[in-house]
Scaffold this motif. Structure first.
Motif, PDB file in Angstrom:
ATOM      1  N   ASP A  83       0.788  -1.231   0.000  1.00  0.00           N
ATOM      2  CA  ASP A  83       0.000   0.000   0.000  1.00  0.00           C
ATOM      3  C   ASP A  83       0.824   1.288   0.000  1.00  0.00           C
ATOM      4  O   ASP A  83       0.269   2.372  -0.068  1.00  0.00           O
ATOM      5  CB  ASP A  83      -0.927   0.012   1.215  1.00  0.00           C
ATOM      6  N   ASN A  84       2.149   1.187   0.080  1.00  0.00           N
ATOM      7  CA  ASN A  84       2.982   2.383   0.164  1.00  0.00           C
ATOM      8  C   ASN A  84       4.314   2.124  -0.538  1.00  0.00           C
ATOM      9  O   ASN A  84       5.091   1.283  -0.091  1.00  0.00           O
ATOM     10  CB  ASN A  84       3.211   2.746   1.637  1.00  0.00           C
ATOM     11  N   PRO A  85       4.610   2.857  -1.613  1.00  0.00           N
ATOM     12  CA  PRO A  85       5.887   2.627  -2.309  1.00  0.00           C
ATOM     13  C   PRO A  85       7.099   3.135  -1.535  1.00  0.00           C
ATOM     14  O   PRO A  85       8.228   2.833  -1.898  1.00  0.00           O
ATOM     15  CB  PRO A  85       5.712   3.387  -3.621  1.00  0.00           C
ATOM     16  N   ARG A  86       6.884   3.913  -0.463  1.00  0.00           N
ATOM     17  CA  ARG A  86       7.993   4.458   0.319  1.00  0.00           C
ATOM     18  C   ARG A  86       7.727   4.299   1.818  1.00  0.00           C
ATOM     19  O   ARG A  86       7.667   5.269   2.561  1.00  0.00           O
ATOM     20  CB  ARG A  86       8.225   5.921  -0.037  1.00  0.00           C
ATOM     21  N   CYS A  87       7.586   3.079   2.270  1.00  0.00           N
ATOM     22  CA  CYS A  87       7.340   2.766   3.678  1.00  0.00           C
ATOM     23  C   CYS A  87       8.639   2.973   4.463  1.00  0.00           C
ATOM     24  O   CYS A  87       9.676   2.401   4.125  1.00  0.00           O
ATOM     25  CB  CYS A  87       6.862   1.328   3.805  1.00  0.00           C
ATOM     26  N   ARG A  88       8.596   3.791   5.518  1.00  0.00           N
ATOM     27  CA  ARG A  88       9.789   4.099   6.305  1.00  0.00           C
ATOM     28  C   ARG A  88      10.072   3.016   7.347  1.00  0.00           C
ATOM     29  O   ARG A  88       9.221   2.694   8.171  1.00  0.00           O
ATOM     30  CB  ARG A  88       9.619   5.442   7.006  1.00  0.00           C
ATOM     31  N   VAL A  89      11.274   2.463   7.264  1.00  0.00           N
ATOM     32  CA  VAL A  89      11.748   1.442   8.192  1.00  0.00           C
ATOM     33  C   VAL A  89      13.207   1.749   8.525  1.00  0.00           C
ATOM     34  O   VAL A  89      13.811   2.648   7.950  1.00  0.00           O
ATOM     35  CB  VAL A  89      11.612   0.025   7.598  1.00  0.00           C
TER      36      VAL A  89
END
Length: 109
Positions: A83-89
């Protein structure tokens, strides 16, 4: 015989450390990926490369710097999820990347 007992004991103690969950990041949501990292401390996430067709990228993503080696620290990065092309991890980076900073940042997921 004593050597065998020592080796078996070492393997039994080290075996939980060898177990790390692996996920395909494009099959889970950003929230699910972050929850897995937070709950397990460290996971392997894999996803397809945007630049090289057919190539799979993977990385070890962690809850905080406590899951890194002594000469590394946790730094923010992004991964693609369902659902998110730039998920912060967070993942481990070398302390050398800080370019002379005196304070090592401590980020936590």
């Amino acid at each position: 015989m004593k050597k065998l007992v020592v080796v078996v004991a070492f393997v039994m103690v080290a075996s939980p450390a060898l177990a790390i969950s692996r996920y395909n990041s494009l099959t889970i949501s950003c929230q699910a990926a972050r929850a897995a990292i937070h709950n397990e401390g460290a996971v392997i996430l894999r996803y397809p490369s945007k630049r090289v067709p057919g190539m799979t990228l993977f990385g070890r993503y962690i809850r905080n710097s406590n899951y890194c080696d002594a000469n590394k620290y946790a730094e923010w990065t992004t991964i693609p999820t369902k659902d998110n092309p730039r998920c912060r991890v967070l993942n481990c980076q070398n302390i050398d990347n800080l370019e002379g900073m005196f304070i090592i940042p401590y980020y936590s997921l």
